[in-house]
Design an enzyme around this catalytic site. Structure first.
Site, short mmCIF file in Angstrom:
data_model
loop_
_atom_site.label_atom_id
_atom_site.label_comp_id
_atom_site.label_asym_id
_atom_site.label_seq_id
_atom_site.Cartn_x
_atom_site.Cartn_y
_atom_site.Cartn_z
N ASP A 146 0.81 -1.37 0.01
CA ASP A 146 0.05 0.10 0.08
C ASP A 146 1.03 1.31 -0.04
O ASP A 146 1.47 1.44 0.91
CB ASP A 146 -0.86 -0.09 1.22
N ASP A 214 -10.46 4.13 -1.43
CA ASP A 214 -10.98 3.19 -0.61
C ASP A 214 -12.72 3.19 -0.85
O ASP A 214 -13.37 4.13 -0.96
CB ASP A 214 -10.78 3.51 0.86
C1 GLA Z 1 -5.46 2.20 2.64
C2 GLA Z 1 -5.89 1.13 1.92
C3 GLA Z 1 -6.89 0.35 2.79
C4 GLA Z 1 -6.41 -0.35 3.89
C5 GLA Z 1 -5.85 0.81 4.61
C6 GLA Z 1 -4.95 0.37 5.88
O1 GLA Z 1 -6.39 3.38 3.02
O2 GLA Z 1 -6.66 1.57 0.63
O3 GLA Z 1 -7.52 -0.63 1.74
O4 GLA Z 1 -5.35 -1.02 3.64
O5 GLA Z 1 -5.07 1.66 4.17
O6 GLA Z 1 -4.41 1.47 6.68
#
Ligand code: GLA
Length: 389
Positions: A146, A214
């Site tokens: 990520d 997200d």
């Molecule tokens: C980001 C990702 C999410 C999750 C969070 C965790 O927002 O897009 O899917 O993994 O980080 O902190």
């Protein structure tokens, strides 16, 4: 030194069985569970074991779900040699991986190419090889990587092109580190679709890449994400998938018709199906949606051809996906919050003389439908059909 040696030795031990599976990594969109949508920072060892137990006992494993994925917040700092440490929620990651494997499932983990993860835990920056070796030694089968923390570093780049190169290089670096372990570790890129990742995701070894920011457990956000995927079909295929984010089915923020839209759209999109709910507390309705064999068969169709939008008429969207047996999965979606009568022209997808149809949510054959067909679609709902000549 001793720790490093032990980890290297463990990596050698796990490598041989793993090699055989390399070519089949993500042959169809990965299916599993991820802790983030429901548990976020509350994920822990007991919760992950419970999810693995529930995946088996609920029948989800039999329906095709395989990965149990730990998202952010498992990390502590590093030891004196720089090895990543788990925090108190995860006392023994190797033992946890062994447990998940003993259930016939695979286990995933999460990190960031930055110094810190999105939730400000320890990232992998400058420790990529070491972390990949640790994951392999633990028996990890899947890494979600990520971007988050790397964005801080990318701001120091002289221009956008240099920042983009920094990101691409960071993803390549971890890919090389994962491959060097000899263990097949599914590589899931998460950088929210920046710089049209679908164009270069495979070149950095990605088996899937997030195409959006997200998701959350509201129809408006799920629909915004899902219906924005038109045009991306040509970038997906066996081994490399567009990922419009994890499922919210069963988390309680949407109506049944809205969750059916979510699942049907994700199946047409050949999206990874990563359940994001509490598997230990599912209503029969949630379980039925998540394990609907007809719907899963669309998602997992072996031709791996992602579907696309055919047409839009006001709030009605017509999506279709060509399947391996020459039939099509068709979704007639109503984006308005009240029922609407919609006319469908199957001629638009090459079925001009009428179609044999099966309603996938009802699990019912509908017999032969005329090529111009009218149906009432529930508010925010979908008529999800498999149609053939
Ligand atoms: C980001 C990702 C999410 C999750 C969070 C965790 O927002 O897009 O899917 O993994 O980080 O902190």
């Amino acid at each position: 030194m001793i720790t490093k040696f032990r980890i290297a030795a463990l990596a050698l031990l796990v490598a041989p069985t793993a090699f055989a599976q390399t070519t089949t990594l993500a042959a169809t969109p990965p299916m599993g569970w991820n802790s983030w949508n429901h548990f976020a920072g509350k994920v822990d060892d007991a919760g992950v074991r419970a999810a693995a137990d529930a995946m088996v006992s609920s029948g989800m494993k039999d329906a095709g779900y395989m990965y149990i994925n730990i998202d952010d917040t498992w990390e502590a700092g590093r030891d004196a040699q720089g090895n990543i440490l788990t925090n108190s929620k995860f006392p023994d990651m190797k033992a946890l991986a062994d447990y998940v494997h003993s259930k016939g499932l695979k286990i995933g983990i999460y990190s960031s190419p930055g110094a810190q993860t999105c939730a400000r835990f320890e990232g992998s920056l400058d420790h990529e090889v070491q972390d990949a070796n640790t994951y392999a030694a633990w028996g990890i089968d899947y890494l979600k990587y990520d971007l988050c923390g790397l964005r801080t570093k990318m701001k120091t780049a002289p221009d956008a092109a240099a920042a983009s190169k920094m990101m691409v290089d960071a993803y390549k670096k971890m890919d090389a580190a994962l491959k060097a372990t000899g263990r097949p570790i599914l590589y899931s890129l998460c950088q929210y679709g920046d710089d049209a990742v679908w164009r270069w995701g495979t070149s950095v070894g990605g088996n899937m890449w997030r195409t959006t920011g997200d998701i959350n457990d509201h129809y408006s956000r799920m629909a915004e994400i899902g219906f924005s995927q038109a045009g991306l079909a040509k970038f997906a295929g066996p081994g490399h998938w567009n990922d419009p984010d994890m499922l919210e089915v069963g988390n309680g923020g949407m109506k049944v018709d809205e969750y059916r839209t979510h699942m049907a759209l994700w199946a047409i999109l050949a999206a990874p199906l990563l359940a994001g709910n509490d598997l230990t507390k599912m209503t029969p309705e949630t379980l039925a949606m998540l394990t609907n064999r007809d719907v899963i068969a669309v998602d997992q169709d072996k031709a791996g051809m992602q579907g696309d939008r055919v047409s839009t008429e006001g709030p009605i969207e017509f999506w279709s996906r060509t399947l391996a047996d020459g039939s099509n999965a068709v979704g007639i979606f109503n984006r308005q919050d009240k029922p609407l009568s919609a006319s469908v022209d199957f001629g638009k997808i090459g079925f001009s003389g009428g179609v044999k149809a099966r309603d996938l949510w009802l699990g019912k054959d509908l017999g032969t439908l005329p090529s111009a067909y009218t149906a009432v679609i529930p508010g925010h709902g979908v008529l999800f059909l498999k149609v053939s000549k």
